[in-house]
Write an enzyme that holds these catalytic residues in place. Structure first.
Site, mmCIF file in Angstrom:
data_model
loop_
_atom_site.group_PDB
_atom_site.id
_atom_site.type_symbol
_atom_site.label_atom_id
_atom_site.label_comp_id
_atom_site.label_asym_id
_atom_site.label_seq_id
_atom_site.Cartn_x
_atom_site.Cartn_y
_atom_site.Cartn_z
ATOM 1 N N TYR A 148 60.181 38.251 106.356
ATOM 2 C CA TYR A 148 59.120 37.257 106.165
ATOM 3 C C TYR A 148 58.822 36.600 107.498
ATOM 4 C CZ TYR A 148 56.605 33.161 104.363
ATOM 5 O OH TYR A 148 55.662 32.187 104.105
ATOM 6 N N ASP A 241 61.600 36.996 115.456
ATOM 7 C CA ASP A 241 61.307 35.824 114.648
ATOM 8 C C ASP A 241 62.634 35.119 114.384
ATOM 9 O OD1 ASP A 241 60.868 33.949 112.696
ATOM 10 O OD2 ASP A 241 59.489 35.196 111.535
ATOM 11 N N LYS A 269 61.890 25.657 111.858
ATOM 12 C CA LYS A 269 62.984 25.053 111.091
ATOM 13 C C LYS A 269 63.834 24.109 111.957
ATOM 14 C CE LYS A 269 62.288 28.079 107.306
ATOM 15 N NZ LYS A 269 61.990 29.493 107.143
HETATM 16 C C1 LIG Z 1 60.420 30.014 107.146
HETATM 17 C C2 LIG Z 1 60.088 31.211 107.946
HETATM 18 C C3 LIG Z 1 58.833 31.406 108.538
HETATM 19 C C4 LIG Z 1 57.662 30.520 108.232
HETATM 20 O O1 LIG Z 1 57.837 29.212 108.656
HETATM 21 P P1 LIG Z 1 56.973 28.059 107.931
HETATM 22 O O2 LIG Z 1 57.288 26.847 108.747
HETATM 23 O O3 LIG Z 1 57.447 28.011 106.523
HETATM 24 O O4 LIG Z 1 55.539 28.463 108.044
HETATM 25 C C5 LIG Z 1 58.664 32.462 109.398
HETATM 26 N N1 LIG Z 1 59.670 33.315 109.664
HETATM 27 C C6 LIG Z 1 60.881 33.187 109.103
HETATM 28 C C7 LIG Z 1 61.961 34.144 109.473
HETATM 29 C C8 LIG Z 1 61.129 32.150 108.210
HETATM 30 O O5 LIG Z 1 62.317 32.055 107.606
#
Ligand SMILES: *Cc1c(COP(=O)(O)O)cnc(C)c1O
Length: 435
Positions: A148, A241, A269
């Site tokens: 994701y 990511d 995060k």
């Molecule tokens: C949470 C998450 C996102 C998206 O971040 P948001 O602040 O919710 O838009 C992207 N990549 C990873 C790996 C994530 O866990």
């Protein structure tokens, strides 16, 4: 013995919420439908303890899905936010806090020399991909099934069927063309990766180095190194990511832990300390393509806002050299405790506990989960029943099989013990209904 939650006030709020908010929530997983119940509404939280509107207390293993590595309402982070707020919450003009936070991030992340802040991980991932496309002059990107990277169009792509490598929309409303520019490959499959890299002219390979969004499914030995090699050989950028792994699995994220260096890094995060902040970064040479240094457009009204920067900076400063051994030992205690709890319940419950420092998933599966197909084969119904039993016993697990538990520095040995005892009782309940 059957135990159940008081949830009258949550139920009332939920009935009101569904009138005004789609599904009653502002992000889907919160609805708890994946574990077969209605959402709980939170009153407040402190450390690793969460209290809902009905007065139930829980050991919180979600911790807002990753940002709260220091737990809820850490006094020093709150103090930094309050002191900053007193001087105004946003100016649309630069502040010292942005520079300090950027310098702190650069000192930690081996592959980041310069960064641009955003308000969400979605924006950061989307912008990193725009940059990769701009500098390579190519359109196609490669991602892994089950990973994701936020909800931008091109990243909401699923694998097509058979030999078709072009992605298909993972949601109504995603244009076929946006998904088609994304190639989706199974995680931990070197042959599929090599074939996809050979068959496409890639701008970037985008990867969660330790995937947490299909549950925790670590890379097989050498897989991240292979991604680095394939990207370099193909003239594509490697994008890590690290929205979850950044500042969590090690001081400088997965790139620090593994020594595999990406070209671009997406962060989120923890970087916002519990307020909305995210970022993407890389070498000066790459990042100076971003406007106004360069011509790749990217911007945001609240990007780098003082409150989020103050919270994020304090959160990072508190992650000193003692933090990582502590988070690793909390993770290990949790993982071992959950494994022992399942063993106690006897044969009936095949589970796999997969973890890296700071992340754990309990998969209801006979065999180790190596990819998204394996995660989808799990017994999600049993997972749901187990989670409902945990909630009734004061433990708040991620309400979906396809997510991670987020150990924090605030979890105490007593809270780990309470969790493993509740887990044992919940496993025993499952074993009884199975037999
Ligand atoms: C949470 C998450 C996102 C998206 O971040 P948001 O602040 O919710 O838009 C992207 N990549 C990873 C790996 C994530 O866990």
């Amino acid at each position: 013995m059957s135990v159940s939650l008081r949830d009258g006030k949550s139920q009332d709020l939920y009935r009101r919420a569904v009138r005004y908010l789609p599904g009653g929530v502002n992000s889907p997983v919160r609805a708890m439908s994946a574990i077969g119940r209605d959402p709980l509404f939170v009153e407040r939280a402190q450390g690793a303890e969460l209290i809902d509107v009905d007065g139930n207390n829980y050991v919180d293993w979600v911790c807002s899905w990753g940002p709260l590595i220091h737990g809820h309402a850490h006094p020093e982070i709150l103090a930094a936010v309050q002191a900053t707020a007193a001087n105004g919450t946003t100016f649309g003009a630069p502040t010292a806090l942005e520079v300090d936070l950027a310098a702190e991030v650069v000192s930690r992340m081996p592959a980041v020399e310069m960064l641009r802040m955003t308000s969400s991980g979605t924006e950061a991932a989307m912008s990193a991909i725009r940059l990769a496309r701009a500098v390579t002059g190519r359109d196609t990107i490669l991602k892994f099934a089950g990973a994701y990277h936020g909800h931008s169009d091109g990243l909401l792509a699923d694998a097509g069927s058979g030999l078709v490598t072009q992605g298909i929309p993972a949601s109504p409303g995603v244009p076929a063309g946006a998904a088609a520019a994304t190639v989706v490959v199974p995680w931990n499959d070197p042959e599929a990766l090599r074939a996809a890299v050979a068959a496409n002219v890639l701008a970037a390979i985008v990867v969660e180095p330790y995937p947490g969004n299909m549950g925790v499914v670590p890379p097989a030995d050498g897989f991240l190194e292979l991604l680095r090699e394939e990207a370099t050989d193909a003239g594509a950028l490697l994008i890590f990511d690290e929205v979850i792994t950044g500042f969590r699995v090690a001081r400088g994220g997965a790139q620090d832990l593994t020594g595999v260096l990406p070209d671009l890094t997406v962060m989120g995060k923890i970087i916002g300390g519990g307020l909305p902040a995210a970022a993407f970064g890389g070498s000066v040479a790459l990042m100076e393509h971003i406007a106004p240094a360069g011509d790749v457009y990217q911007g945001g009204t609240l990007s780098g806002n003082p409150l989020a920067c103050a919270a994020g900076l304090r959160a990072l400063q508190l992650l000193d050299e003692t933090a990582y051994p502590r988070i690793a030992s909390t993770t290990a205690l949790l993982a071992e405790g959950l494994r022992a709890a399942a063993d106690e319940a006897g044969e009936g419950i095949p589970i796999q506990i997969q973890s890296v420092p700071g992340l754990v998933t309990v998969f209801f599966s006979e065999e180790p989960v190596r990819d998204f197909a394996g995660a989808k084969r799990c017994d999600t119904e049993a997972y749901g029943r187990w989670c409902r039993a945990l909630l009734a016993r004061g433990v708040y697990p991620p309400p979906s099989q396809f997510e991670a538990w987020f150990p924090s520095l605030a979890h105490t040995p007593e809270q780990i013990a309470l969790t493993t005892e509740a887990a044992a009782a919940a496993f025993a309940g499952l074993a009884r209904t199975a037999s």
